[in-house]
Design a protein around this motif. Sequence first.
Motif, PDB file in Angstrom:
ATOM      1  N   ARG A 212       0.827  -1.205   0.000  1.00  0.00           N
ATOM      2  CA  ARG A 212       0.000   0.000   0.000  1.00  0.00           C
ATOM      3  C   ARG A 212       0.863   1.257   0.000  1.00  0.00           C
ATOM      4  N   GLU A 213       0.270   2.343  -0.466  1.00  0.00           N
ATOM      5  CA  GLU A 213       0.912   3.636  -0.415  1.00  0.00           C
ATOM      6  C   GLU A 213      -0.144   4.704  -0.148  1.00  0.00           C
ATOM      7  N   SER A 214       0.281   5.803   0.463  1.00  0.00           N
ATOM      8  CA  SER A 214      -0.642   6.880   0.796  1.00  0.00           C
ATOM      9  C   SER A 214      -0.833   7.790  -0.416  1.00  0.00           C
ATOM     10  N   VAL A 215      -2.088   8.084  -0.761  1.00  0.00           N
ATOM     11  CA  VAL A 215      -2.402   8.923  -1.917  1.00  0.00           C
ATOM     12  C   VAL A 215      -3.467   9.952  -1.522  1.00  0.00           C
ATOM     13  N   ARG A 216      -3.568  11.013  -2.329  1.00  0.00           N
ATOM     14  CA  ARG A 216      -4.638  12.003  -2.172  1.00  0.00           C
ATOM     15  C   ARG A 216      -5.694  11.711  -3.234  1.00  0.00           C
ATOM     16  N   ALA A 217      -6.957  11.721  -2.819  1.00  0.00           N
ATOM     17  CA  ALA A 217      -8.033  11.369  -3.745  1.00  0.00           C
ATOM     18  C   ALA A 217      -9.175  12.370  -3.648  1.00  0.00           C
ATOM     19  N   ASP A 218      -9.776  12.705  -4.782  1.00  0.00           N
ATOM     20  CA  ASP A 218     -10.979  13.549  -4.831  1.00  0.00           C
ATOM     21  C   ASP A 218     -12.212  12.661  -4.727  1.00  0.00           C
ATOM     22  N   VAL A 219     -13.094  12.993  -3.810  1.00  0.00           N
ATOM     23  CA  VAL A 219     -14.318  12.207  -3.610  1.00  0.00           C
ATOM     24  C   VAL A 219     -15.520  13.147  -3.666  1.00  0.00           C
ATOM     25  N   LYS A 220     -16.486  12.815  -4.516  1.00  0.00           N
ATOM     26  CA  LYS A 220     -17.727  13.590  -4.598  1.00  0.00           C
ATOM     27  C   LYS A 220     -18.739  13.039  -3.600  1.00  0.00           C
ATOM     28  N   ILE A 221     -19.355  13.957  -2.872  1.00  0.00           N
ATOM     29  CA  ILE A 221     -20.353  13.559  -1.870  1.00  0.00           C
ATOM     30  C   ILE A 221     -21.640  14.313  -2.144  1.00  0.00           C
ATOM     31  N   GLN A 222     -22.716  13.590  -2.335  1.00  0.00           N
ATOM     32  CA  GLN A 222     -24.030  14.196  -2.541  1.00  0.00           C
ATOM     33  C   GLN A 222     -24.741  14.263  -1.196  1.00  0.00           C
ATOM     34  N   ILE A 223     -24.931  15.480  -0.694  1.00  0.00           N
ATOM     35  CA  ILE A 223     -25.539  15.666   0.625  1.00  0.00           C
ATOM     36  C   ILE A 223     -27.010  16.008   0.447  1.00  0.00           C
ATOM     37  N   PRO A 224     -27.916  15.187   0.952  1.00  0.00           N
ATOM     38  CA  PRO A 224     -29.350  15.456   0.762  1.00  0.00           C
ATOM     39  C   PRO A 224     -29.817  16.648   1.596  1.00  0.00           C
ATOM     40  N   ALA A 225     -30.853  17.311   1.126  1.00  0.00           N
ATOM     41  CA  ALA A 225     -31.428  18.443   1.867  1.00  0.00           C
ATOM     42  C   ALA A 225     -32.039  17.942   3.174  1.00  0.00           C
ATOM     43  N   GLY A 226     -31.865  18.749   4.233  1.00  0.00           N
ATOM     44  CA  GLY A 226     -32.502  18.430   5.512  1.00  0.00           C
ATOM     45  C   GLY A 226     -31.648  17.671   6.498  1.00  0.00           C
ATOM     46  N   VAL A 227     -30.362  17.412   6.180  1.00  0.00           N
ATOM     47  CA  VAL A 227     -29.516  16.681   7.131  1.00  0.00           C
ATOM     48  C   VAL A 227     -29.361  17.487   8.416  1.00  0.00           C
ATOM     49  N   GLU A 228     -28.978  16.804   9.492  1.00  0.00           N
ATOM     50  CA  GLU A 228     -28.885  17.457  10.794  1.00  0.00           C
ATOM     51  C   GLU A 228     -27.508  17.303  11.400  1.00  0.00           C
ATOM     52  N   GLU A 229     -27.227  18.143  12.369  1.00  0.00           N
ATOM     53  CA  GLU A 229     -25.974  18.090  13.120  1.00  0.00           C
ATOM     54  C   GLU A 229     -25.751  16.691  13.681  1.00  0.00           C
ATOM     55  N   GLY A 230     -24.548  16.139  13.454  1.00  0.00           N
ATOM     56  CA  GLY A 230     -24.201  14.829  13.982  1.00  0.00           C
ATOM     57  C   GLY A 230     -24.599  13.671  13.091  1.00  0.00           C
ATOM     58  N   MET A 231     -25.413  13.934  12.069  1.00  0.00           N
ATOM     59  CA  MET A 231     -25.824  12.848  11.181  1.00  0.00           C
ATOM     60  C   MET A 231     -24.623  12.334  10.395  1.00  0.00           C
ATOM     61  N   ARG A 232     -24.598  11.039  10.119  1.00  0.00           N
ATOM     62  CA  ARG A 232     -23.466  10.415   9.452  1.00  0.00           C
ATOM     63  C   ARG A 232     -23.903   9.870   8.093  1.00  0.00           C
ATOM     64  N   LEU A 233     -23.196  10.294   7.046  1.00  0.00           N
ATOM     65  CA  LEU A 233     -23.425   9.773   5.708  1.00  0.00           C
ATOM     66  C   LEU A 233     -22.323   8.770   5.389  1.00  0.00           C
ATOM     67  N   ARG A 234     -22.698   7.644   4.826  1.00  0.00           N
ATOM     68  CA  ARG A 234     -21.715   6.614   4.498  1.00  0.00           C
ATOM     69  C   ARG A 234     -21.526   6.536   2.990  1.00  0.00           C
ATOM     70  N   ILE A 235     -20.298   6.747   2.529  1.00  0.00           N
ATOM     71  CA  ILE A 235     -19.968   6.660   1.110  1.00  0.00           C
ATOM     72  C   ILE A 235     -19.243   5.343   0.911  1.00  0.00           C
ATOM     73  N   SER A 236     -19.889   4.391   0.275  1.00  0.00           N
ATOM     74  CA  SER A 236     -19.341   3.044   0.172  1.00  0.00           C
ATOM     75  C   SER A 236     -18.054   3.004  -0.628  1.00  0.00           C
ATOM     76  N   GLU A 237     -17.116   2.232  -0.118  1.00  0.00           N
ATOM     77  CA  GLU A 237     -15.853   1.911  -0.796  1.00  0.00           C
ATOM     78  C   GLU A 237     -15.067   3.145  -1.235  1.00  0.00           C
ATOM     79  N   GLN A 238     -15.013   4.140  -0.344  1.00  0.00           N
ATOM     80  CA  GLN A 238     -14.171   5.311  -0.574  1.00  0.00           C
ATOM     81  C   GLN A 238     -13.162   5.484   0.565  1.00  0.00           C
ATOM     82  N   GLY A 239     -12.966   4.413   1.341  1.00  0.00           N
ATOM     83  CA  GLY A 239     -11.976   4.432   2.400  1.00  0.00           C
ATOM     84  C   GLY A 239     -10.658   3.851   1.918  1.00  0.00           C
TER      85      GLY A 239
END
Length: 373
Positions: A212-239
Amino acid sequence: MSDKRDFYEVLGVERGASEEEIKKSYRKLALKYHPDRNPGDKGAEAKFKEAAEAYDVLGDAQKRRQYDQFGHRAFEGGAGGGPRFHNMEDIFSAFGDILGGQMFGDLFGAQRRRSGGPQSGRDLKIVLDLSLEEIDSGVERTIVIKREDHCGGCKGSGAKPGTSRKTCEACGGRGQVSRTQGFFAMVTPCPSCSGTGTRIESACAQCRGSGRESVRADVKIQIPAGVEEGMRLRISEQGDAGDPGAPRGDLHCVIREAEHKIFQRSGADVITEIPVSFAQMSLGDTVEIPTLRGRAEMTIPAGTQSGKILRLRGQGLPVLDGRGRGDQHVRLFVEVPKKLSDRQKELLKEFAELDKKSSGNASFFDKIVGYFS
């Protein structure tokens, strides 16, 4: 609308069930549908995974509150938001203690997480700061993260280019060794290859054998309207990248609301304070009020008292499950002018005298006039 079953129904508990009741019910289902007790039974495997997903949410106090309020939509906000558990290894890794830990592994086979199979990548977490305007409309963000990827030199094998990993002689490639202890056969990860089943004879110079090697990656995240403080969005297979042949980990995005200069939030409702004149409160008026989406007209009834809260329906934030919008609550208060002209003072004194005669007491305007005298 999600086609998943209600998580409380999956675990067979009431919505007001205690944490211990939820845990006990999950363990019972996990043992019943465990793949080692139901070899080759795809139906049992599906129920095992379904129970794990339900417990992953209901067994966590914060996730449970979000689920109670928004249902499955609370965990489907991210682009590609799929299940947290890609395979059985993820479940055993997350809930091995509940499934019985070492004893469970000894009775029904080797400990799953260390069985020598390819391992999923590590999950990552970031914090996303959002304004109320962004929460109101929903937004797409492109973020830059630092994560682990497969080494470009060895393609993730860890072996020097032109060479390959060799089968571990100590375990014959199984990644496990066994020993007898009384009546039980104890199965443990092979100490020679750390449970991978293979060994590197010549390590890759670029990653020093890690793959493995450390890289910088651009990830697009679509945030739905109405989210709240502390809410967690999970983007699959972007870790982080997993072992070759295994999926990446997930990226978890925790929502943090930026403080707004005008509005405060209460669920889907927003609250603001507006200064108005005594004349407007007394005689009534139609005024323009700032909202998250521009300006809106609001009627102030004649005789409105300072501190009165009026409501603008539908001018709040979207409800996350799609059922309309909240309201905007407007608190009115009298703005006392800091300077008065002689004519204004004269009129106020005249009003104060009339008000005093009608009420028999010193009026509010007596105090105002005295303040500027």
